[in-house]
Scaffold this motif. Structure first.
Motif, mmCIF file in Angstrom:
data_model
loop_
_atom_site.group_PDB
_atom_site.id
_atom_site.type_symbol
_atom_site.label_atom_id
_atom_site.label_comp_id
_atom_site.label_asym_id
_atom_site.label_seq_id
_atom_site.Cartn_x
_atom_site.Cartn_y
_atom_site.Cartn_z
ATOM 1 N N ILE A 243 0.742 21.297 20.377
ATOM 2 C CA ILE A 243 0.412 20.233 19.424
ATOM 3 C C ILE A 243 1.548 19.999 18.433
ATOM 4 C CG2 ILE A 243 -0.646 21.486 17.485
ATOM 5 C CD1 ILE A 243 -3.039 19.532 17.757
ATOM 6 N N GLY A 244 2.478 20.965 18.353
ATOM 7 C CA GLY A 244 3.670 20.777 17.526
ATOM 8 C C GLY A 244 4.552 19.654 18.029
ATOM 9 N N GLY A 245 4.274 19.171 19.255
ATOM 10 C CA GLY A 245 5.003 18.027 19.771
ATOM 11 C C GLY A 245 4.750 16.768 18.956
ATOM 12 N N TYR A 246 3.598 16.721 18.254
ATOM 13 C CA TYR A 246 3.321 15.538 17.428
ATOM 14 C C TYR A 246 4.274 15.470 16.238
ATOM 15 C CZ TYR A 246 1.191 12.298 14.185
ATOM 16 O OH TYR A 246 1.003 11.260 13.306
ATOM 17 N N SER A 247 4.334 16.556 15.453
ATOM 18 C CA SER A 247 5.185 16.541 14.262
ATOM 19 C C SER A 247 6.662 16.465 14.624
ATOM 20 C CB SER A 247 4.901 17.771 13.385
ATOM 21 O OG SER A 247 4.851 18.944 14.163
ATOM 22 N N THR B 295 3.786 20.368 25.895
ATOM 23 C CA THR B 295 3.253 19.311 25.031
ATOM 24 C C THR B 295 2.545 18.236 25.860
ATOM 25 O OG1 THR B 295 4.957 19.661 23.352
ATOM 26 C CG2 THR B 295 3.909 17.529 23.365
ATOM 27 N N PHE B 296 1.520 17.645 25.282
ATOM 28 C CA PHE B 296 0.755 16.582 25.936
ATOM 29 C C PHE B 296 1.299 15.216 25.549
ATOM 30 C CE2 PHE B 296 -1.365 18.139 22.103
ATOM 31 C CZ PHE B 296 -1.341 17.006 21.310
ATOM 32 N N ASP B 297 0.834 14.190 26.240
ATOM 33 C CA ASP B 297 1.238 12.819 25.922
ATOM 34 C C ASP B 297 0.386 12.223 24.818
ATOM 35 O OD1 ASP B 297 -0.948 12.918 27.779
ATOM 36 O OD2 ASP B 297 -0.747 10.744 28.029
ATOM 37 N N ASP B 298 -0.910 12.571 24.825
ATOM 38 C CA ASP B 298 -1.877 11.976 23.907
ATOM 39 C C ASP B 298 -3.067 12.933 23.836
ATOM 40 O OD1 ASP B 298 -3.585 10.418 22.424
ATOM 41 O OD2 ASP B 298 -3.739 8.781 23.878
ATOM 42 N N ILE C 172 6.453 10.604 32.880
ATOM 43 C CA ILE C 172 6.426 9.321 33.595
ATOM 44 C C ILE C 172 6.576 8.147 32.624
ATOM 45 C CG2 ILE C 172 4.962 7.760 34.949
ATOM 46 C CD1 ILE C 172 3.790 10.291 36.297
ATOM 47 N N LYS C 173 5.830 8.179 31.535
ATOM 48 C CA LYS C 173 5.916 7.078 30.560
ATOM 49 C C LYS C 173 7.295 7.022 29.917
ATOM 50 C CE LYS C 173 0.985 6.841 29.403
ATOM 51 N NZ LYS C 173 -0.035 7.029 28.328
ATOM 52 N N ILE D 155 -7.288 10.989 13.659
ATOM 53 C CA ILE D 155 -6.263 11.978 13.995
ATOM 54 C C ILE D 155 -5.606 11.596 15.319
ATOM 55 C CG2 ILE D 155 -7.972 13.535 15.034
ATOM 56 C CD1 ILE D 155 -6.244 15.823 13.706
ATOM 57 N N ASN D 156 -4.928 10.477 15.289
ATOM 58 C CA ASN D 156 -4.351 9.869 16.484
ATOM 59 C C ASN D 156 -3.022 10.541 16.853
ATOM 60 O OD1 ASN D 156 -3.994 8.133 18.627
ATOM 61 N ND2 ASN D 156 -3.077 6.518 17.374
ATOM 62 N N LEU D 157 -3.090 11.683 17.517
ATOM 63 C CA LEU D 157 -1.896 12.434 17.886
ATOM 64 C C LEU D 157 -1.365 11.907 19.217
ATOM 65 C CD1 LEU D 157 -3.058 16.048 16.933
ATOM 66 C CD2 LEU D 157 -2.094 14.256 15.483
ATOM 67 N N ASN D 158 -0.688 10.787 19.149
ATOM 68 C CA ASN D 158 -0.142 10.148 20.339
ATOM 69 C C ASN D 158 1.356 10.422 20.386
ATOM 70 O OD1 ASN D 158 0.771 8.308 22.361
ATOM 71 N ND2 ASN D 158 -1.099 7.118 22.070
ATOM 72 N N VAL D 159 1.732 11.460 21.118
ATOM 73 C CA VAL D 159 3.128 11.880 21.188
ATOM 74 C C VAL D 159 3.980 10.837 21.900
ATOM 75 C CG1 VAL D 159 4.700 13.661 22.072
ATOM 76 C CG2 VAL D 159 2.470 14.315 21.140
ATOM 77 N N THR D 160 3.433 10.227 22.938
ATOM 78 C CA THR D 160 4.205 9.265 23.722
ATOM 79 C C THR D 160 4.691 8.103 22.868
ATOM 80 O OG1 THR D 160 2.958 9.802 25.721
ATOM 81 C CG2 THR D 160 4.161 7.729 25.723
ATOM 82 N N GLU D 161 3.809 7.522 22.065
ATOM 83 C CA GLU D 161 4.178 6.371 21.244
ATOM 84 C C GLU D 161 5.371 6.681 20.352
ATOM 85 O OE1 GLU D 161 0.930 4.872 19.012
ATOM 86 O OE2 GLU D 161 -0.028 3.894 20.707
#
Length: 532
Positions: A323-327, A346-349, A417-418, A374-380
């Motif tokens: 989840i540290g991929g978000y910050s 890390t996840f994408d969303d 992929i994204k 808590i919109n943790l959308n890493v891809t965006e």
């Protein structure tokens, strides 16, 4: 200082934990007197009981009501109980204060702390040799309006905002979603915020912090964020010590990770300078890890690194686990000049994971709660970062896979992929996405078989990209591949997958081996390069 004043100050002063610098590690641990230890034990026990009571209050109230404890006679008993607890608490504070006031080691620490608060430079240096409760730690760096850049690239989900206006019927669900996130929801997503978990982990956190300070010569800092939180952080300086020391790695922990026992050890062992920090609400950091507070926290860390530690942003790498991929992705997006970003497991969303782990009938509430609270959308965020990126996928990951044991359901696959679709839109057509999905459903030798089958020539692929970058630029999205054949697109797709993604045969929580920590791949720009 008068005896009464000393006792009064010691009653509410911070708990002293360690005194660094002694040769014998056993001498480092502060030894409180018997009475002080008793007082601390009672106070801490009551605090833990209170925390547990708060978490279980909805159930406790129902049980007490059913058993008639809200009747008038029961209120008298309840009042007596509260009074008794209050007396015990006051006595405990008094005992603790008297015992501390008679301990020369504690009084020396307290005098040093008071002098440091008066901006005494020598006292501030001496204070670094003590480990004590963080609430009393003087602030080392504050984000001011002059240094703060938060919000310039902050994402706003316009579709969600428009739906709020259009769909009035969803208001009850929105209320439920808000209450869920702001009570138990945030703790489910970030279990590191649970109070009694900290009490359980305290010995391990202290041991890890002691190693960072005593053995690795780390320096602890309190960073004050733009929204008023205090972030507990540590800095390991390898400048002028190792070849990698001029590069700073800022580590962002997972949802139950702490810098004391977390991912920071990997880049430290690789001889990089490192900053570790705890999420808001984790360990000694204040606040709660809602997205805005997470953004303010990592922003304070970066500003501290640039303005106080004097690192150039071009020499900073962000390293996020889970989840540290978000910050870390927010930081890379906000500071696009940084050297690169490494995302491990890390996840994408977070939304697909949240829906997967919750009961099916909760899906409408979960969808609103995540997207609006808590919109943790890493891809965006990652798509808005133009620099080097490295993804590490755990082949036995049991956390970010929608189906345990099925690597094709790993959300890191979707992130890759994204990312490649965004950066190389003319290479990744529908056929190449299908090929990439097939490739990502495999590991090891099976992946090598696919690359061999499609005749991937690493030198040729590098030359094709190098030729494009030298003639045009490294800006994304690239137009490379418009006139390529299907074979060339397939080869480049597999080549890019290998460059951006590294597989690690491990579960989610295994520490990253040092050999896996490598700076992200980047294509250098060479003037006059010609494809041969």
């Amino acid at each position: 200082m008068s005896t009464f004043k000393a006792i009064w100050n010691c009653m509410f002063s911070p708990r002293l934990i360690k005194i660094y610098g002694n040769r014998d590690p056993q001498e480092n641990v502060y030894q409180p007197g018997t009475i002080e230890k008793w007082g601390d034990t009672v106070i801490n026990s009551l605090f833990v009981i209170w925390k547990i009571g708060v978490y279980t209050s909805p159930f406790l109230v129902g049980i007490l009501y059913q058993r008639g404890y809200f009747e008038s006679d029961s209120w008298v008993t309840f009042t007596r109980l509260v009074t008794s607890v209050g007396v015990i608490l006051i006595v405990s504070y008094c005992c603790r204060g008297m015992s501390r006031a008679q301990n020369p080691n504690y009084m020396k620490f307290l005098n040093t702390l008071e002098n440091a608060r008066k901006d005494n430079i020598n006292a501030k240096k001496e204070l670094k040799s003590y480990d004590y409760e963080f609430f009393a730690w003087p602030i080392d760096f504050t984000v001011t309006e002059k240094t703060q850049i938060l919000g310039k690239r902050n994402l706003k989900d316009k579709s969600v905002r428009q739906s709020i206006i259009k769909d009035i019927t969803s208001i009850p669900l929105k209320i439920i979603a808000y209450l869920a996130i702001h009570t138990f929801g945030i703790r489910l997503i970030y279990p590191g915020t649970i109070g009694f978990l900290k009490a359980i982990l305290e010995p391990s956190l202290l041991q890890g912090r002691s190693r960072l300070v005593d053995v690795l010569k780390g320096e602890r800092f309190k960073l004050h964020t733009a929204d008023g939180n205090d972030i507990d952080s540590i800095f390991i300086d390898k400048r002028n010590v190792s070849a990698n020391g001029n590069i700073l790695v800022i580590c962002c922990e997972g949802n139950a990770g702490f810098y004391e026992v977390g991912i920071a050890m990997t880049p430290i062992e690789a001889d990089y300078s490192v900053i570790g920090w705890n999420h808001p609400g984790f360990g000694e950091s204040t606040g709660r890890p809602y997205p805005s507070q997470e953004q303010n926290a990592i922003d304070a860390v970066v500003q501290f690194a640039i303005n106080k530690l004097k690192f150039k942003i071009e020499n900073i790498v962000f390293f996020g686990w889970s989840i540290g991929g978000y910050s870390s992705s927010w930081a890379a997006m906000t500071y696009p000049e940084c050297k690169g970003i490494i995302l491990d497991a890390t996840f994408d969303d977070i939304l697909p994971l949240a829906i997967n782990y919750m009961p099916a009938w909760w899906e409408p509430i979960v969808n609103i709660a995540i997207r609006e609270q808590i919109n943790l959308n890493v891809t965006e965020q990652l798509l808005q970062y133009p620099g080097p990126i490295s993804l590490i996928r755990r082949t036995e990951d049991e956390v970010i896979c929608l189906q345990e044991g099925n690597i094709s359901s790993n959300r890191g696959n979707v992130l890759l992929i994204k990312l490649l679709q965004h950066r190389y839109p003319f290479i990744l057509k529908d056929a190449q996405v299908s090929l990439l999905q097939e490739y990502l459903a495999l590991t090891g030798n099976c992946q090598d078989d696919i690359t061999s089958k499609h005749g991937v020539d690493v030198h040729k692929c590098e030359s094709l990209i190098q030729s494009y970058v030298s003639e045009y630029s490294k800006s994304y999205p690239m137009n490379i591949g418009e006139d390529f054949s299907t074979t060339e697109r397939n080869q480049l797709t597999l080549f890019l997958a290998k460059r951006y993604l590294k597989d690690l045969k491990a579960t989610h929580c295994i520490n990253l081996p040092i050999e896996m920590f490598q700076l992200p791949w980047d294509t250098p720009i060479e003037e006059g390069f010609v494809l041969t």
